[in-house]
Design an enzyme around this catalytic site. Structure first.
Site, PDB file in Angstrom:
ATOM      1  CB  SER A  12      -0.897   0.013   1.237  1.00  0.00           C
ATOM      2  OG  SER A  12      -1.358   1.329   1.445  1.00  0.00           O
ATOM      3  CG  HIS A  37      -3.876  -1.474  -1.688  1.00  0.00           C
ATOM      4  ND1 HIS A  37      -5.003  -2.182  -2.036  1.00  0.00           N
ATOM      5  CD2 HIS A  37      -4.238  -0.699  -0.638  1.00  0.00           C
ATOM      6  CE1 HIS A  37      -6.001  -1.857  -1.224  1.00  0.00           C
ATOM      7  NE2 HIS A  37      -5.567  -0.952  -0.363  1.00  0.00           N
ATOM      8  CG  ASP A  39      -5.004   2.425   0.994  1.00  0.00           C
ATOM      9  OD1 ASP A  39      -5.983   1.685   0.852  1.00  0.00           O
ATOM     10  OD2 ASP A  39      -3.914   2.035   1.445  1.00  0.00           O
ATOM     11  CG  MET A  41      -8.136   7.184   2.703  1.00  0.00           C
ATOM     12  SD  MET A  41      -7.346   7.118   4.308  1.00  0.00           S
ATOM     13  CE  MET A  41      -6.512   5.534   4.201  1.00  0.00           C
ATOM     14  CG  HIS A  70      -9.237   0.275  -0.475  1.00  0.00           C
ATOM     15  ND1 HIS A  70      -8.632   0.035   0.744  1.00  0.00           N
ATOM     16  CD2 HIS A  70     -10.574   0.233  -0.239  1.00  0.00           C
ATOM     17  CE1 HIS A  70      -9.565  -0.132   1.672  1.00  0.00           C
ATOM     18  NE2 HIS A  70     -10.750  -0.007   1.102  1.00  0.00           N
ATOM     19  CG  MET A  72     -11.266   3.323   2.081  1.00  0.00           C
ATOM     20  SD  MET A  72      -9.722   3.254   3.016  1.00  0.00           S
ATOM     21  CE  MET A  72      -8.549   3.396   1.675  1.00  0.00           C
ATOM     22  CG  MET A 141     -11.598  -2.487   5.197  1.00  0.00           C
ATOM     23  SD  MET A 141     -10.012  -2.138   4.403  1.00  0.00           S
ATOM     24  CE  MET A 141      -9.056  -1.433   5.745  1.00  0.00           C
ATOM     25  N   GLY A 146      -8.709   4.061   7.306  1.00  0.00           N
ATOM     26  CA  GLY A 146      -8.373   5.466   7.514  1.00  0.00           C
ATOM     27  C   GLY A 146      -6.889   5.710   7.743  1.00  0.00           C
ATOM     28  N   GLY A 148      -2.721   3.841   8.243  1.00  0.00           N
ATOM     29  CA  GLY A 148      -1.813   2.705   8.226  1.00  0.00           C
ATOM     30  C   GLY A 148      -1.339   2.426   9.648  1.00  0.00           C
ATOM     31  N   GLY A 149      -0.678   1.301   9.817  1.00  0.00           N
ATOM     32  CA  GLY A 149      -0.011   1.008  11.080  1.00  0.00           C
ATOM     33  C   GLY A 149      -0.916   0.634  12.242  1.00  0.00           C
ATOM     34  CG  ASP A 179      -6.205  -2.763   3.186  1.00  0.00           C
ATOM     35  OD1 ASP A 179      -5.145  -2.532   3.790  1.00  0.00           O
ATOM     36  OD2 ASP A 179      -6.773  -1.940   2.450  1.00  0.00           O
ATOM     37  N   GLY A 180      -4.949  -4.344   6.285  1.00  0.00           N
ATOM     38  CA  GLY A 180      -4.832  -3.713   7.602  1.00  0.00           C
ATOM     39  C   GLY A 180      -4.152  -4.616   8.613  1.00  0.00           C
ATOM     40  N   GLY A 181      -3.020  -4.149   9.117  1.00  0.00           N
ATOM     41  CA  GLY A 181      -2.319  -4.896  10.166  1.00  0.00           C
ATOM     42  C   GLY A 181      -1.698  -6.200   9.697  1.00  0.00           C
ATOM     43  N   GLY A 201       1.098  -2.128   4.203  1.00  0.00           N
ATOM     44  CA  GLY A 201       1.704  -0.804   4.095  1.00  0.00           C
ATOM     45  C   GLY A 201       2.946  -0.710   4.942  1.00  0.00           C
ATOM     46  CB  SER A 202       3.432  -0.036   8.569  1.00  0.00           C
ATOM     47  OG  SER A 202       2.372  -0.860   8.954  1.00  0.00           O
TER      48      SER A 202
HETATM   49  C1  DX5 Z   1      -6.216   1.490   5.737  1.00  0.00           C
HETATM   50  C2  DX5 Z   1      -5.766   1.231   4.317  1.00  0.00           C
HETATM   51  C3  DX5 Z   1      -4.677   0.244   4.239  1.00  0.00           C
HETATM   52  C4  DX5 Z   1      -3.419   0.638   4.986  1.00  0.00           C
HETATM   53  C5  DX5 Z   1      -2.779  -0.594   5.525  1.00  0.00           C
HETATM   54  O1  DX5 Z   1      -7.329   2.280   5.734  1.00  0.00           O
HETATM   55  O2  DX5 Z   1      -6.839   0.767   3.530  1.00  0.00           O
HETATM   56  O3  DX5 Z   1      -4.378  -0.125   2.913  1.00  0.00           O
HETATM   57  O4  DX5 Z   1      -2.516   1.316   4.198  1.00  0.00           O
HETATM   58  O5  DX5 Z   1      -1.699  -0.228   6.282  1.00  0.00           O
HETATM   59  P1  DX5 Z   1      -0.961  -1.259   7.261  1.00  0.00           P
HETATM   60  O6  DX5 Z   1      -0.514  -2.410   6.430  1.00  0.00           O
HETATM   61  O7  DX5 Z   1       0.155  -0.456   7.816  1.00  0.00           O
HETATM   62  O8  DX5 Z   1      -1.977  -1.659   8.307  1.00  0.00           O
HETATM   63 ZN    ZN Z   2      -6.446  -0.186   1.438  1.00  0.00          ZN
END
Ligand code: DX5
Ligand code: ZN
Length: 223
Positions: A12, A37, A39, A41, A70, A72, A141, A146, A148-149, A179-181, A201-202
């Site tokens: 991401s 990916h 994101d 927003m 993606h 959002m 999700m 909203g 990352g991390g 997606d997420g964590g 992402g992170s």
């Molecule tokens: C969160 C995003 C994710 C985010 C994931 O709203 O949709 O794509 O970047 O970040 P990590 O992998 O750090 O949780």
């Molecule tokens: Zn995403």
């Protein structure tokens, strides 16, 4: 679209260094990423703002990897054509953010991209039953969207299993994206449950070389 790995990794860009975005995307590509990916927003559907179609178009210039967009955002139908024109290969809308889900999904397909639908952690997969035959992908999700991390929500693997069972009947080729964590520690629990596209992402961009993060995630899959 050529699919080479059976489990796809989609870094991401949210966690990338935007002052050298091209270089970071290239490093993902050489480091074994399958998709990129993006994101998007809007500060309404989610409490954060990111970027629009211009960054997607910029990413398209530097990579041949599929761009996984993606959305959002509210009023997605208004922006979908712009994102596809900019080079989006997969476009995912949120079940909670569009009024006419079937219309949005059909619009994405009619413009030549692959449609996906995403659900927040609090939205049951049973709400997807009617749309499942019309999408190529469901994005589960595993954090509240909203930022990352954030920390992976531990009940998500059960939710993925439920969706996989539904998909076996209604759309056996369905891609299940999470997606997420996602980290080397959490990734195995979601791939074992039936997910086959993992956003991170992170866990990717915390390394100077994103390829290192991608390799560690792949190791996490095999245990
Ligand atoms: C969160 C995003 C994710 C985010 C994931 O709203 O949709 O794509 O970047 O970040 P990590 O992998 O750090 O949780
Ligand atoms: Zn995403």
């Amino acid at each position: 679209m050529v699919v080479t790995n059976s489990v796809l990794i989609a870094p991401s860009l949210l966690s990338a260094d935007f002052s050298r975005l091209g270089e970071q995307i290239k490093a993902c590509e050489t480091g074994g990423a399958d998709w990129i990916h993006c994101d998007i927003m809007d500060g309404h559907f989610v409490p954060n703002l990111t970027f629009g179609q211009f960054i997607v178009a910029a990413a398209k210039k530097v990579t041949n990897l599929p761009l996984d967009v993606h959305l959002m955002i509210e009023h997605a139908d208004q922006y979908i054509p712009e994102f596809i024109k900019a080079g989006a290969d997969v476009v995912t809308v949120h079940q909670e953010a569009v009024y006419h889900l079937h219309r949005s999904v059909s619009l994405i397909r009619s413009l030549g991209a692959r449609p996906g639908v995403s659900v927040n952690p609090g939205t049951p997969v049973s709400s997807l039953e009617e749309i499942l035959p019309f999408v190529d992908l469901v994005l589960i999700m595993s954090v509240n969207p909203g930022f990352g991390g954030q920390q992976f929500i531990h009940t998500i693997p059960q939710k993925i299993q439920k969706l996989r069972q539904m998909a076996d009947k209604l759309n056996p080729g369905l891609l299940i994206e999470v997606d997420g964590g996602i980290t080397p520690e959490t990734i195995g629990s979601v791939t074992n449950a039936g997910a086959n596209v993992l956003v991170a992402g992170s866990a990717v961009f915390k390394y100077e070389n994103p390829g290192e993060g991608i390799s560690l995630l792949r190791k996490g899959i095999s245990g």
